[in-house]
Design a protein around this motif. Structure first.
Motif, PDB file in Angstrom:
ATOM      1  N   ALA A  40       0.831  -1.207   0.000  1.00 53.61           N
ATOM      2  CA  ALA A  40       0.000   0.000   0.000  1.00 53.61           C
ATOM      3  C   ALA A  40       0.863   1.254   0.000  1.00 53.61           C
ATOM      4  CB  ALA A  40      -0.933  -0.008   1.215  1.00 53.61           C
ATOM      5  N   TRP A  41       1.967   1.235   0.753  1.00 52.47           N
ATOM      6  CA  TRP A  41       2.848   2.402   0.778  1.00 52.47           C
ATOM      7  C   TRP A  41       3.430   2.654  -0.614  1.00 52.47           C
ATOM      8  CZ3 TRP A  41       3.357   6.072   4.337  1.00 52.47           C
ATOM      9  CH2 TRP A  41       4.366   7.014   4.130  1.00 52.47           C
ATOM     10  N   HIS A  42       3.863   1.578  -1.271  1.00 54.47           N
ATOM     11  CA  HIS A  42       4.415   1.735  -2.622  1.00 54.47           C
ATOM     12  C   HIS A  42       3.366   2.200  -3.624  1.00 54.47           C
ATOM     13  CE1 HIS A  42       8.594   0.775  -2.291  1.00 54.47           C
ATOM     14  NE2 HIS A  42       8.331  -0.311  -1.594  1.00 54.47           N
ATOM     15  N   ARG A  43       2.118   1.904  -3.358  1.00 56.47           N
ATOM     16  CA  ARG A  43       1.048   2.408  -4.225  1.00 56.47           C
ATOM     17  C   ARG A  43       0.919   3.921  -4.085  1.00 56.47           C
ATOM     18  NH1 ARG A  43      -4.203   2.592  -2.986  1.00 56.47           N
ATOM     19  NH2 ARG A  43      -3.931   1.202  -1.208  1.00 56.47           N
ATOM     20  N   HIS A  44       1.109   4.430  -2.860  1.00 59.16           N
ATOM     21  CA  HIS A  44       1.017   5.871  -2.609  1.00 59.16           C
ATOM     22  C   HIS A  44       2.319   6.596  -2.957  1.00 59.16           C
ATOM     23  CE1 HIS A  44      -2.891   5.778  -0.613  1.00 59.16           C
ATOM     24  NE2 HIS A  44      -2.489   4.701   0.037  1.00 59.16           N
ATOM     25  N   PHE A  45       3.448   5.982  -2.613  1.00 58.55           N
ATOM     26  CA  PHE A  45       4.764   6.592  -2.821  1.00 58.55           C
ATOM     27  C   PHE A  45       5.692   5.574  -3.485  1.00 58.55           C
ATOM     28  CE2 PHE A  45       2.986   8.588   1.028  1.00 58.55           C
ATOM     29  CZ  PHE A  45       2.935   9.905   0.598  1.00 58.55           C
ATOM     30  N   PRO A  46       5.589   5.403  -4.796  1.00 58.32           N
ATOM     31  CA  PRO A  46       6.339   4.335  -5.476  1.00 58.32           C
ATOM     32  C   PRO A  46       7.862   4.476  -5.416  1.00 58.32           C
ATOM     33  CG  PRO A  46       5.058   5.645  -7.045  1.00 58.32           C
ATOM     34  CD  PRO A  46       4.730   6.141  -5.694  1.00 58.32           C
ATOM     35  N   ASP A  47       8.372   5.684  -5.224  1.00 55.85           N
ATOM     36  CA  ASP A  47       9.823   5.882  -5.233  1.00 55.85           C
ATOM     37  C   ASP A  47      10.474   5.738  -3.863  1.00 55.85           C
ATOM     38  OD1 ASP A  47       9.698   6.358  -7.958  1.00 55.85           O
ATOM     39  OD2 ASP A  47       9.423   8.521  -7.701  1.00 55.85           O
ATOM     40  N   ASP A  48       9.695   5.574  -2.816  1.00 54.73           N
ATOM     41  CA  ASP A  48      10.253   5.463  -1.469  1.00 54.73           C
ATOM     42  C   ASP A  48      10.931   4.117  -1.257  1.00 54.73           C
ATOM     43  OD1 ASP A  48       9.326   7.967  -0.909  1.00 54.73           O
ATOM     44  OD2 ASP A  48       8.032   7.374   0.749  1.00 54.73           O
ATOM     45  N   ASP A  49      12.037   4.145  -0.542  1.00 56.07           N
ATOM     46  CA  ASP A  49      12.786   2.942  -0.175  1.00 56.07           C
ATOM     47  C   ASP A  49      12.398   2.565   1.252  1.00 56.07           C
ATOM     48  OD1 ASP A  49      14.655   0.888  -0.034  1.00 56.07           O
ATOM     49  OD2 ASP A  49      16.247   2.256   0.603  1.00 56.07           O
ATOM     50  N   ILE A  50      11.578   1.541   1.407  1.00 50.48           N
ATOM     51  CA  ILE A  50      11.074   1.129   2.726  1.00 50.48           C
ATOM     52  C   ILE A  50      12.151   0.347   3.469  1.00 50.48           C
ATOM     53  CG2 ILE A  50       9.367  -0.261   3.937  1.00 50.48           C
ATOM     54  CD1 ILE A  50       7.428   0.326   1.648  1.00 50.48           C
ATOM     55  N   GLN A  51      12.423   0.784   4.708  1.00 49.91           N
ATOM     56  CA  GLN A  51      13.414   0.114   5.538  1.00 49.91           C
ATOM     57  C   GLN A  51      12.774  -0.770   6.598  1.00 49.91           C
ATOM     58  OE1 GLN A  51      15.423   3.608   6.898  1.00 49.91           O
ATOM     59  NE2 GLN A  51      16.743   3.699   5.092  1.00 49.91           N
ATOM     60  N   ASP A  52      11.639  -0.321   7.164  1.00 47.91           N
ATOM     61  CA  ASP A  52      10.984  -1.089   8.225  1.00 47.91           C
ATOM     62  C   ASP A  52       9.510  -0.709   8.279  1.00 47.91           C
ATOM     63  OD1 ASP A  52      10.818  -2.875  10.377  1.00 47.91           O
ATOM     64  OD2 ASP A  52      11.120  -1.270  11.830  1.00 47.91           O
ATOM     65  N   VAL A  53       8.696  -1.651   8.730  1.00 48.18           N
ATOM     66  CA  VAL A  53       7.255  -1.419   8.886  1.00 48.18           C
ATOM     67  C   VAL A  53       6.830  -1.939  10.251  1.00 48.18           C
ATOM     68  CG1 VAL A  53       4.955  -1.982   8.012  1.00 48.18           C
ATOM     69  CG2 VAL A  53       6.822  -1.632   6.407  1.00 48.18           C
ATOM     70  N   THR A  54       6.091  -1.105  10.989  1.00 48.00           N
ATOM     71  CA  THR A  54       5.529  -1.506  12.277  1.00 48.00           C
ATOM     72  C   THR A  54       4.015  -1.420  12.156  1.00 48.00           C
ATOM     73  OG1 THR A  54       7.432  -0.547  13.413  1.00 48.00           O
ATOM     74  CG2 THR A  54       5.482  -1.019  14.750  1.00 48.00           C
ATOM     75  N   VAL A  55       3.345  -2.557  12.245  1.00 48.53           N
ATOM     76  CA  VAL A  55       1.887  -2.604  12.096  1.00 48.53           C
ATOM     77  C   VAL A  55       1.241  -2.612  13.477  1.00 48.53           C
ATOM     78  CG1 VAL A  55      -0.056  -3.944  11.186  1.00 48.53           C
ATOM     79  CG2 VAL A  55       2.082  -3.838   9.911  1.00 48.53           C
ATOM     80  N   ALA A  56       0.177  -1.831  13.632  1.00 47.20           N
ATOM     81  CA  ALA A  56      -0.569  -1.807  14.887  1.00 47.20           C
ATOM     82  C   ALA A  56      -1.191  -3.174  15.148  1.00 47.20           C
ATOM     83  CB  ALA A  56      -1.657  -0.734  14.841  1.00 47.20           C
TER      84      ALA A  56
END
Length: 128
Positions: A40-56
């Motif tokens: 979902a993040w890549h759908r909103h911001f395709p150029d961002d390099d995701i390092q970590d995700v913390t889900v509630a």
């Protein structure tokens, strides 16, 4: 066509569509996993390099840490909304954290977090 009949048709049509969408499950909040949040993040911001995700724990929000900075992703019905955490205020209430963005397109969101999650998320969302 008389105005009162037209008004009745419009109100009835909108009500019927709303009821149909609810019965089909389209009003349910999206449940996020780590992979769903990344996608979902890549759908909103395709150029961002995701390092970590913390889900509630409830699965309706995620903190996304990218090379471009931290961001927040949350459920909005059957879809998600994502914002970078640049300019915002954080207000703690007894049952949730309220994030107030200084952005008219997404003015605020309430994050329903557990007692143990709340301090961690506040720390992760703190400006560096």
């Amino acid at each position: 066509m008389p105005l009162h009949i037209l008004l009745l048709l419009v109100v009835g049509g909108i009500s019927a569509i709303t009821l149909l969408l609810h019965l089909l499950g389209k009003s349910r909040l999206t449940f996020l996993t780590v992979e769903d949040a990344r996608s979902a993040w890549h759908r909103h911001f395709p150029d961002d390099d995701i390092q970590d995700v913390t889900v509630a724990q409830n699965g309706h929000a995620a903190l996304v840490h990218t090379a471009q900075g931290p961001g927040l992703l949350w459920s909005f019905g059957a879809d998600t909304v994502a914002r970078h955490l640049g300019d915002f205020d954080l207000i703690e209430t007894p049952d949730h954290l309220r994030v107030i963005f200084h952005d008219f397109t997404a003015p605020r969101v309430s994050l329903h977090l557990t007692e143990t999650e709340r301090p961690l998320w506040q720390e992760l969302m703190a400006p560096t």
